[in-house]
Design an enzyme around this catalytic site. Sequence first.
Site, short mmCIF file in Angstrom:
data_model
loop_
_atom_site.label_atom_id
_atom_site.label_comp_id
_atom_site.label_asym_id
_atom_site.label_seq_id
_atom_site.Cartn_x
_atom_site.Cartn_y
_atom_site.Cartn_z
N THR A 265 54.13 -2.74 34.77
CA THR A 265 53.26 -1.67 34.29
C THR A 265 54.03 -0.37 34.07
O THR A 265 55.03 -0.09 34.77
CB THR A 265 52.13 -1.40 35.30
OG1 THR A 265 51.40 -0.23 34.91
CG2 THR A 265 52.68 -1.16 36.70
N TYR B 260 49.33 1.31 43.16
CA TYR B 260 49.38 0.27 42.14
C TYR B 260 50.77 0.21 41.52
O TYR B 260 51.42 -0.84 41.47
CB TYR B 260 48.32 0.52 41.08
CG TYR B 260 48.52 -0.29 39.82
CD1 TYR B 260 48.49 -1.68 39.85
CD2 TYR B 260 48.74 0.35 38.59
CE1 TYR B 260 48.70 -2.42 38.69
CE2 TYR B 260 48.93 -0.39 37.43
CZ TYR B 260 48.90 -1.78 37.49
OH TYR B 260 49.10 -2.51 36.34
#
Length: 343
Positions: free
Chosen positions: A121, A145
């Site tokens: 990501t 995250y």
Amino acid sequence: MQKKSPVLVTAGAGYIGSHVALALLDAGWPVVVLDDLSTGFETLVPSQATFVRGDVGDRQLVGHMFRDHGIEAIVHLAGSIVVSESVAHPLRYYENNTARSCALIEAAVESGMAHFLFSSTAAVYGSPERVPISETDPTSPINPYGQSKLMIETMLADAAKAHGFNYCALRYFNVAGADPQGRSGQLTDSATHLIKIAAEAAVGRRAHVEIYGEDYPTPDGTAVRDYIHVADLAAAHVRALEKLVADPGTSRVLNCGYGRGYSVREVLDSVDRVAGRPVARRPGPRRAGDPPILVADNRRILAELGWTPRFDDLDGIVADALAWERRQLPGAAAAAVPLTMTR
């Protein structure tokens, strides 16, 4: 691999995973999907794929799958992805993302797996010092995250050196849209992605769209993101797998985006245009862990994979998302009017 051997796709019953499975199948790769259906839907698993319900952290199950299906490559997409939730529940993210991925990597090493393709990501960059963001820019996540994904990248780099497999980490920017052929899309009822939410509002499934933050240091005060069509992202996975097989001595980390950013307001303007009517907007506070701007420098993926985006048009991304949402409405098969876009 001398031929196209079976590929394991984790989270292949999910939004991105189902599109990746479709792209691999379209390219002639046999696919085995592993998904626990905690957020996925069995209806999204392509009919040509083999489906196994289970946990990617179950080393015994995964080991049996490798042997039973002759799997020689992994495309690992399973994990939790909501930034604000990761801030509220960080240990849940380290358990579900990092610890389970560690178990999967261990199982892969034990089986002699040759190739590992990982869904990373842009959140690993945190709040970047400059845009567009290059793969060589500093990684400094500002939420659990992003940190959990960066830890997996580190594990893969160390394990690949120690055990002789190669890997590719694709750092996704903002994925949106739906399969242009209508075969898959995003089904979750608790969506947090802007284009999905706005498309739901445009078809009457939501009353409004909340704009999380209007005081960012951007031209219109709203957050800017690099939106990539899910079909182009899926195609990048196919090219990355092909490169892993063709060049087994090299591992790669690649941004996966278009190199063009759009603000929240610009996206909502696009939804208004494509839907033919305005979507109600309401101001809201910033969400925890959201950086102001994330835009990819995509020159490396274009050069190294020969990947050429086919759907890099914001209105086109929105049109495919809207078409998918309209298909989910009651009576859609009989009543829906298809959207047409010139690509």
